[in-house]
Scaffold this motif. Structure first.
Motif, PDB file in Angstrom:
ATOM      1  N   UNK A 291      61.801  40.649  31.261  1.00  0.00           N
ATOM      2  CA  UNK A 291      60.698  40.751  32.058  1.00  0.00           C
ATOM      3  C   UNK A 291      61.099  40.053  33.504  1.00  0.00           C
ATOM      4  N   UNK A 292      60.799  40.832  34.250  1.00  0.00           N
ATOM      5  CA  UNK A 292      60.917  39.931  35.878  1.00  0.00           C
ATOM      6  C   UNK A 292      59.682  39.308  36.052  1.00  0.00           C
ATOM      7  N   UNK A 293      60.144  38.210  36.853  1.00  0.00           N
ATOM      8  CA  UNK A 293      58.747  37.075  37.211  1.00  0.00           C
ATOM      9  C   UNK A 293      57.785  37.723  38.066  1.00  0.00           C
ATOM     10  N   UNK A 294      56.545  37.180  37.703  1.00  0.00           N
ATOM     11  CA  UNK A 294      55.591  37.711  38.473  1.00  0.00           C
ATOM     12  C   UNK A 294      54.481  36.657  38.830  1.00  0.00           C
ATOM     13  N   UNK A 295      53.843  36.539  40.225  1.00  0.00           N
ATOM     14  CA  UNK A 295      53.066  35.419  40.297  1.00  0.00           C
ATOM     15  C   UNK A 295      51.717  35.603  39.852  1.00  0.00           C
ATOM     16  N   UNK A 296      51.284  34.650  39.101  1.00  0.00           N
ATOM     17  CA  UNK A 296      49.779  34.971  38.384  1.00  0.00           C
ATOM     18  C   UNK A 296      48.652  35.312  39.502  1.00  0.00           C
ATOM     19  N   UNK A 297      48.792  34.874  40.459  1.00  0.00           N
ATOM     20  CA  UNK A 297      47.582  34.882  41.622  1.00  0.00           C
ATOM     21  C   UNK A 297      47.651  36.454  41.863  1.00  0.00           C
ATOM     22  N   UNK A 298      48.869  36.908  42.302  1.00  0.00           N
ATOM     23  CA  UNK A 298      49.393  38.236  42.981  1.00  0.00           C
ATOM     24  C   UNK A 298      48.831  39.406  41.807  1.00  0.00           C
ATOM     25  N   UNK A 299      49.203  38.822  40.336  1.00  0.00           N
ATOM     26  CA  UNK A 299      48.910  39.844  39.620  1.00  0.00           C
ATOM     27  C   UNK A 299      47.565  40.075  39.422  1.00  0.00           C
ATOM     28  N   UNK A 300      46.584  38.869  39.313  1.00  0.00           N
ATOM     29  CA  UNK A 300      45.218  38.921  39.261  1.00  0.00           C
ATOM     30  C   UNK A 300      44.465  39.740  40.142  1.00  0.00           C
ATOM     31  N   UNK A 301      44.959  39.548  41.406  1.00  0.00           N
ATOM     32  CA  UNK A 301      44.272  40.252  42.432  1.00  0.00           C
ATOM     33  C   UNK A 301      44.478  41.520  42.301  1.00  0.00           C
ATOM     34  N   UNK A 302      45.577  42.289  41.744  1.00  0.00           N
ATOM     35  CA  UNK A 302      45.730  43.577  41.626  1.00  0.00           C
ATOM     36  C   UNK A 302      44.728  44.208  40.551  1.00  0.00           C
ATOM     37  N   UNK A 303      44.691  43.285  39.436  1.00  0.00           N
ATOM     38  CA  UNK A 303      43.982  43.585  38.284  1.00  0.00           C
ATOM     39  C   UNK A 303      42.161  43.721  38.739  1.00  0.00           C
ATOM     40  N   UNK A 304      41.980  42.573  39.398  1.00  0.00           N
ATOM     41  CA  UNK A 304      40.522  42.471  39.896  1.00  0.00           C
ATOM     42  C   UNK A 304      40.044  43.531  40.788  1.00  0.00           C
ATOM     43  N   UNK A 305      41.029  43.725  41.850  1.00  0.00           N
ATOM     44  CA  UNK A 305      40.465  44.659  42.735  1.00  0.00           C
ATOM     45  C   UNK A 305      40.496  46.267  42.599  1.00  0.00           C
ATOM     46  N   UNK A 306      41.322  46.346  41.196  1.00  0.00           N
ATOM     47  CA  UNK A 306      41.174  47.742  40.812  1.00  0.00           C
ATOM     48  C   UNK A 306      40.007  47.878  39.946  1.00  0.00           C
ATOM     49  N   UNK A 307      39.636  46.628  39.445  1.00  0.00           N
ATOM     50  CA  UNK A 307      38.705  46.971  38.310  1.00  0.00           C
ATOM     51  C   UNK A 307      37.012  46.561  38.761  1.00  0.00           C
ATOM     52  N   UNK A 308      36.910  45.878  40.017  1.00  0.00           N
ATOM     53  CA  UNK A 308      35.493  45.375  39.945  1.00  0.00           C
ATOM     54  C   UNK A 308      35.353  45.562  41.918  1.00  0.00           C
ATOM     55  N   UNK A 309      33.986  46.313  41.647  1.00  0.00           N
ATOM     56  CA  UNK A 309      33.485  46.321  43.114  1.00  0.00           C
ATOM     57  C   UNK A 309      33.245  45.294  44.036  1.00  0.00           C
ATOM     58  N   UNK A 310      33.085  43.979  43.339  1.00  0.00           N
ATOM     59  CA  UNK A 310      32.934  42.537  43.902  1.00  0.00           C
ATOM     60  C   UNK A 310      34.195  42.622  44.602  1.00  0.00           C
ATOM     61  N   UNK A 311      35.287  42.765  44.207  1.00  0.00           N
ATOM     62  CA  UNK A 311      36.551  42.512  44.622  1.00  0.00           C
ATOM     63  C   UNK A 311      36.960  43.694  45.694  1.00  0.00           C
ATOM     64  N   UNK A 312      36.747  44.876  45.632  1.00  0.00           N
ATOM     65  CA  UNK A 312      37.178  45.821  46.670  1.00  0.00           C
ATOM     66  C   UNK A 312      36.527  45.685  47.777  1.00  0.00           C
ATOM     67  N   UNK A 313      35.349  45.027  47.553  1.00  0.00           N
ATOM     68  CA  UNK A 313      34.630  44.871  49.044  1.00  0.00           C
ATOM     69  C   UNK A 313      35.087  43.515  49.933  1.00  0.00           C
ATOM     70  N   UNK A 314      35.726  42.910  49.050  1.00  0.00           N
ATOM     71  CA  UNK A 314      36.274  41.471  49.719  1.00  0.00           C
ATOM     72  C   UNK A 314      37.524  41.170  49.568  1.00  0.00           C
TER      73      UNK A 314
END
Ligand SMILES: O=C(O)CCC(=O)C(=O)O
Ligand SMILES: [Fe+2]
Length: 317
Positions: A291-314
């Motif tokens: 596996x290639x390295x991924x930054x945990x914060x970047x990964x989380x941002x992608x997951x949460x912005x795709x899944x939750x309105x509270x993140x899409x708006x902010x």
């Protein structure tokens, strides 16, 4: 992949920073073949767990407007009402309907939001006596257990726990979720889940559940194995990030919740993950990286912005 028909039980009584070879081997087998285990002898006071369930029931019994006043914020803290979360990132094709659960999510309790640290900030607390102190105490004890289990997991994967614990987990990302599943109609559609089939995205999940049942774990052959409560245990499973860190040696296994009991179900998962600044990569000692390295914060941002309105708006937060 090894087919399994039951979830292994591992007694960690007396687990220190230097676990026995036998315990490491048990962990390696359980999490290399099943990805799930019942952990007993964990040292968390059962009365403390009972108090957390009582506080969860009290929270979920509050009037809807009081819960909605704590609606999930851009720091991923707060109340997630029923019918608002669909596992859009799920690799599982059958997921089309929102999860039949409501929950209160608490992360690390920071005094203020630091614009340089994704998901930093204070929690949103309900107006219930003793609630905040109880949850913070539980979080502290579970973080200590999470750290001990993480050390064991890294050893089981064949790597050195010292750099991982030092660089990734000095200030972990923790998620404490008070989940409430109302009963779903036994005659309702087959694809209406309390929690739709999913993999946990982080490192370790430590789940306390009531006696109602409904959690099921998927086998490689596609069967679903029940994971009912075993008194005094946590159901502990490996998520996608630890799977990557272990270079695939420890498994992140799909699971789901179906509550057709006709009764309310409560569960309290605690997710133990690294700091957002940590880079997730196959650990030295686990072989040629798959596996290639991924930054945990970047990964989380992608997951949460795709899944939750509270993140899409902010997105700027
Ligand atoms: O409620 C449960 O038993 C499991 C919950 C779960 O899988 C999750 O929150 O990731
Ligand atoms: Fe899960």
């Amino acid at each position: 992949m090894t087919e399994f028909s039951e979830i292994p039980v591992i007694d960690i009584t007396g687990l220190t920073d230097v676990p026995s070879d036998d315990l490491v081997a048990q962990f390696r087998k359980a999490y290399g073949e099943t990805g799930f285990g019942y952990i007993t002898g964990h040292g968390i006071d059962l009365a403390l767990i009972d108090s957390v369930f009582a506080a969860s029931a009290a929270f979920h019994a509050l009037p809807a407007d009081q819960k909605q006043a704590l609606a999930l914020d851009s720091g991923h803290r707060g109340y997630i009402a029923i019918n608002t979360s669909t596992d859009v990132n799920s690799a599982h094709a059958e997921v089309t309907k929102p999860n039949q659960s409501a929950s209160l999510m608490m992360l690390r309790e920071d005094t203020a939001h630091d614009p340089d640290v994704y998901l930093s900030g204070p929690n949103q607390w309900p107006d219930l006596d003793g609630f905040r102190d109880l949850m913070l105490r539980y979080k502290t004890e579970m973080s200590d257990l999470g750290r001990r289990l993480m050390r064991l997991a890294v050893l089981a994967a064949g790597a050195d726990p010292e750099p991982v614990l030092r660089d990734g987990f000095a200030t972990p990302t923790t998620w404490l979720r008070l989940l409430h599943y109302p009963p779903t109609d036994p005659l309702g559609p087959d694809d209406l889940f309390g929690s739709a089939p999913h993999n946990d995205f982080g490192c370790l999940t430590l789940l306390a559940q009531d006696g109602i049942g409904g959690l099921q774990v998927k086998t490689p052959a596609g069967n679903w194995v029940d994971a009912p409560k075993i008194d005094g245990s946590f159901v502990v499973n490996v998520g996608d990030m630890l799977h990557r860190m272990s270079n695939g040696r420890l498994l992140s296994t799909p699971h789901r919740v179906i509550n057709r009991s006709g009764r309310e179900r409560y569960s309290v998962p605690f997710f133990f993950d690294p700091h957002v600044s940590y880079d997730i990569a196959p650990m030295p000692g686990t072989g040629t990286p798959n596996y290639a390295p991924i930054n945990f914060g970047d990964f989380l941002r992608g997951e949460l912005e795709a899944g939750y309105d509270a993140h899409k708006d902010a997105k700027s937060v």
